[in-house]
Write a protein that holds these residues in place. Structure first.
Motif, short mmCIF file in Angstrom:
data_model
loop_
_atom_site.label_atom_id
_atom_site.label_comp_id
_atom_site.label_asym_id
_atom_site.label_seq_id
_atom_site.Cartn_x
_atom_site.Cartn_y
_atom_site.Cartn_z
N ALA A 134 33.11 42.19 30.22
CA ALA A 134 34.08 41.09 30.27
C ALA A 134 34.97 41.23 31.50
O ALA A 134 35.26 40.25 32.19
N GLN A 135 35.42 42.45 31.79
CA GLN A 135 36.28 42.69 32.95
C GLN A 135 35.53 42.42 34.24
O GLN A 135 36.05 41.79 35.17
N LEU A 136 34.29 42.86 34.32
CA LEU A 136 33.49 42.72 35.53
C LEU A 136 33.14 41.26 35.82
O LEU A 136 33.26 40.79 36.95
N MET A 137 32.72 40.53 34.78
CA MET A 137 32.25 39.16 34.97
C MET A 137 33.38 38.14 34.92
O MET A 137 33.21 37.00 35.37
N GLY A 138 34.53 38.53 34.35
CA GLY A 138 35.62 37.58 34.24
C GLY A 138 35.26 36.40 33.36
O GLY A 138 35.69 35.28 33.61
N GLN A 139 34.51 36.67 32.31
CA GLN A 139 34.04 35.61 31.43
C GLN A 139 33.76 36.20 30.07
O GLN A 139 33.42 37.39 29.95
N ALA A 166 38.60 39.19 29.73
CA ALA A 166 37.86 38.32 30.65
C ALA A 166 38.78 37.29 31.30
O ALA A 166 38.67 37.01 32.50
N SER A 167 39.69 36.73 30.52
CA SER A 167 40.58 35.70 31.06
C SER A 167 41.48 36.27 32.14
O SER A 167 41.70 35.66 33.19
N LEU A 168 42.01 37.46 31.90
CA LEU A 168 42.86 38.09 32.91
C LEU A 168 42.06 38.47 34.15
O LEU A 168 42.52 38.30 35.28
N ALA A 169 40.86 38.98 33.94
CA ALA A 169 40.01 39.35 35.07
C ALA A 169 39.62 38.14 35.89
O ALA A 169 39.56 38.20 37.13
N ARG A 170 39.34 37.03 35.23
CA ARG A 170 38.91 35.82 35.93
C ARG A 170 39.98 35.35 36.90
O ARG A 170 39.68 34.86 37.99
N PRO A 201 44.45 24.32 35.35
CA PRO A 201 44.36 25.63 34.71
C PRO A 201 43.31 26.49 35.41
O PRO A 201 42.37 25.97 36.01
N VAL A 202 43.48 27.80 35.32
CA VAL A 202 42.46 28.72 35.82
C VAL A 202 41.52 29.04 34.67
O VAL A 202 41.94 29.57 33.64
N LEU A 203 40.25 28.67 34.82
CA LEU A 203 39.28 28.85 33.74
C LEU A 203 38.61 30.21 33.82
O LEU A 203 38.43 30.77 34.91
#
Length: 640
Positions: A124-129, A216-220, A341-343
């Motif tokens: 999740a951290q790597l893909m940002g999703q 994921a949301s924070l990483a994205r 918004p940032v998706l």
């Protein structure tokens, strides 16, 4: 019709499976028989009571490979000889409470690749999703985000998040969650960390899925956009979660560009024309600022057509009581009056900006049995079939369930773009915006990549499509213009495949049986005869005032309907479900003659050049037509 499309997709997936199994069964040449195939292996486990489950590996090319743990242990091995790296992995099994669980991981090369709750958070951290969506979309674009260096960086950030948010300290933070060898037994440091995460989740009343989405949301945010800020020699990332550009209340010539992070750190740049008036950065209660000439290291880009512009920070020094904050990087300013918004997704997403400056924004699902990372089309009509791509989010919390539709001729030219959403009370579309053909601006059809994972005889065509402020016009439920407009920004991947087992044809041009009524039909692909036997014709009341006469085609069971109100023809409709195509006319149906009922209550219908227009998803007639000539068709008395 839905059943037909669903059956076609099942045949397609079955074809992929058969071809995959055929490839697995080929004998290796004698000189290679002793060579080991490249594989991924490791431990796939959720907790101390989870099932062995099964691990599926996807590459950036090739069909997914699945290995079940028949040994009854948490160890797995999956052959990746037919895949191109890097790889994404999914484990499907049950936890100690017999609940279905999915875990995810990633690998850059053959070898050890564990699949655990820790690797799921790392994915999740790597893909940002969200891991499930990231795995579904993983394809050729996966190579851009997956490298050994990026995995190490992602683990360092995740380790800090686990420590700062959950209070879980990773004993050996330098040990890779993915490639380190460990045992799923109490006392093992890696397994102890997994159990500590699970305990923290229970204590906080949350789940691994919820934590994965948060990570994921924070990483994205940082994948999408960031600047670096150095405060007292310590560097931090500033990743906006929201951005706005608003006119100053006291001086309308000033625009305040405001950027805010999830921790409420705020950056404000005040601009008049092309001049930076001031800048202010607020973090942890401390304020750093610049004004006038001291802000000279903030460089403004030229305004775009929508008045967005870039703000470049070139070692911009903001002074404060606790020292300086030095900013480096580039941020994109918002559209004045609009907050985008940032998706949590890099691709396969859209933004629709409405007239009131409100925004509908979604990451969209992929339907992709070929593991390419895009959305496969449904086909409408005969060659060249209309390719219909529908983009929506199954995880959306928007009760109006917004959707975006793209229609192309084959895979080559644009037909229409349609955005709509539903009234949550009636579940009938109450917002409709569309453009058609050359009226659609700002659309780029990317180059086509031919994927041959199914073999050279079954090409799959892949292309990216982008929308840059494409103007869509509003319409009512009848298709009348409302005068409203919407701007569409989007980037999606389309997957085009023609099922070789589907006919995609109108009926062949053959004479009807002498006992059947004959109507000749001329469509864009050529003529055919609509044949209807007396036994499959019907007459019944739709309501108190409207009568329907329906004749069914002998070979395809496609219905032809004529709706009447008194002696007036309200509508003529033809639907060939075999090719997902229908045509109709309303009120303007010319060349239709319906006789009054005879002594037995029978009515006779004839057609003389009656033109029906192809149905579209939105209530405006399509450009393709079907012209009906012939009859008579004698209908039975009205069914009581």
């Amino acid at each position: 019709m839905l059943e037909t499309r669903h059956a076609r997709r099942l045949r397609l997936v079955a074809l992929a499976f058969v071809l995959l199994m055929t490839g697995c069964g080929e004998d290796a040449p004698p000189e290679q028989a002793t060579l080991a195939s490249p594989s991924l292996n490791g431990i796939a486990v959720y907790d101390d009571g989870s099932s062995p489950g099964a691990v599926t590996a996807k590459g950036t090319a090739g069909l997914p490979r699945t290995a079940s743990n028949s040994s009854g242990t948490s160890r797995y091995t999956v052959d990746i000889s037919q895949l191109t790296g890097p790889y994404a992995l999914r484990w499907a099994g049950t936890d100690k409470n017999d609940q279905q669980v999915s875990l995810y991981s990633v690998a850059t090369q053959a070898g050890v690749a564990n699949v655990t709750p820790l690797t799921t958070l790392l994915f999740a951290q790597l893909m940002g999703q969200d891991p499930e969506a990231a795995y579904a979309a993983f394809g050729a674009s996966g190579a851009d985000l997956v490298s050994d260096e990026k995995i190490r960086e992602a683990q360092a950030k995740l380790t800090a998040h686990l420590r700062d948010v959950l209070g879980v300290t990773v004993p050996a933070a330098e040990a890779s969650f993915i490639t380190s060898t460990f045992d799923a037994v109490p006392g093992d440091p890696m397994f102890e960390t997994m159990q500590a995460v699970e305990a923290a989740l229970v204590a906080n009343g949350t789940t691994l899925e919820a934590l994965s989405q948060q990570v994921a949301s924070l990483a994205r945010l940082c994948i999408e956009e960031k600047i670096l800020i150095d405060v007292g020699g310590a560097q931090r990332e500033f990743c906006p979660a929201t951005k706005s550009a608003e006119r100053d209340e006291e001086d309308g010539s000033i625009i305040n560009y405001v950027f805010t992070t999830p921790t409420n750190d705020t950056l404000i740049v005040r601009v008049r024309g092309d001049e930076v008036l001031s800048g202010e950065y607020v973090a942890a209660g401390l304020v750093y600022s610049c004004s006038g000439a001291a802000c000279g290291s903030i460089v403004l880009g030229a305004p775009a057509s929508d008045q967005t512009r870039t703000l470049s920070f070139e070692s911009a020094a903001f002074g404060g009581d606790a020292g300086n904050a030095v900013l480096n990087g580039v941020l994109g300013g918002a559209i004045p009056g609009v907050e985008l918004p940032v998706l949590p997704c890099a691709h396969n997403k859209y933004f629709v900006i409405l007239d009131d400056n409100s925004v509908v924004a979604e990451c969209v699902d992929t339907f992709d049995p070929f593991s390419i990372g895009g959305t496969m089309s449904a086909l409408r009509g005969v060659t060249p079939s209309r390719a219909i791509y529908r983009f929506s989010s199954s995880s959306s919390i928007d009760p109006t369930f917004p959707q975006l539709e793209l229609v192309m001729d084959g895979n080559d030219s644009l037909v229409s773009v349609y955005f709509y959403r539903y009234d949550p009370e009636t579940f009938v579309p109450d917002v409709r915006f569309a453009c058609e053909a050359e009226a659609c601006n700002g659309i780029t059809l990317g180059s086509v990549t031919v994927n041959t994972s199914l073999g050279p005889d079954y090409p799959v065509l892949v292309r990216d499509v982008t929308f840059a402020d494409t103007i869509l016009s509003g319409m009512t439920e009848s298709g009348a213009p409302t005068g409203a407009a919407a701007k569409l920004r989007a980037a999606v991947t389309t997957v085009y495949y023609v099922d070789p087992y589907a006919p995609f044809l109108h009926p062949p041009l053959e004479d009807c049986d002498p006992t059947s009524a004959t109507v000749s039909v001329d469509v864009h692909s050529g003529p055919f005869n609509f044949c209807s036997a007396e036994a499959i014709r019907y007459a019944f009341m739709l309501n108190d005032t409207d009568l329907r006469l329906e004749a069914t085609e002998d070979r395809t069971l496609a219905p032809l309907q004529v709706d009447l109100r008194g002696e007036s023809v309200l509508r003529v409709y033809y639907n060939n479900g075999m090719i997902n195509q229908s045509f109709h006319c309303e009120l303007d149906c010319e060349g239709v003659t319906v006789s009054p009922p005879d002594s037995l209550g029978r009515r006779t219908v004839t057609f003389d050049g009656t033109v029906l227009h192809e149905d579209q998803s939105f209530p405006r007639p399509g450009t393709r037509t079907a012209t009906f000539t012939g009859g008579p068709i004698v209908f039975p008395p009205v069914t009581p």
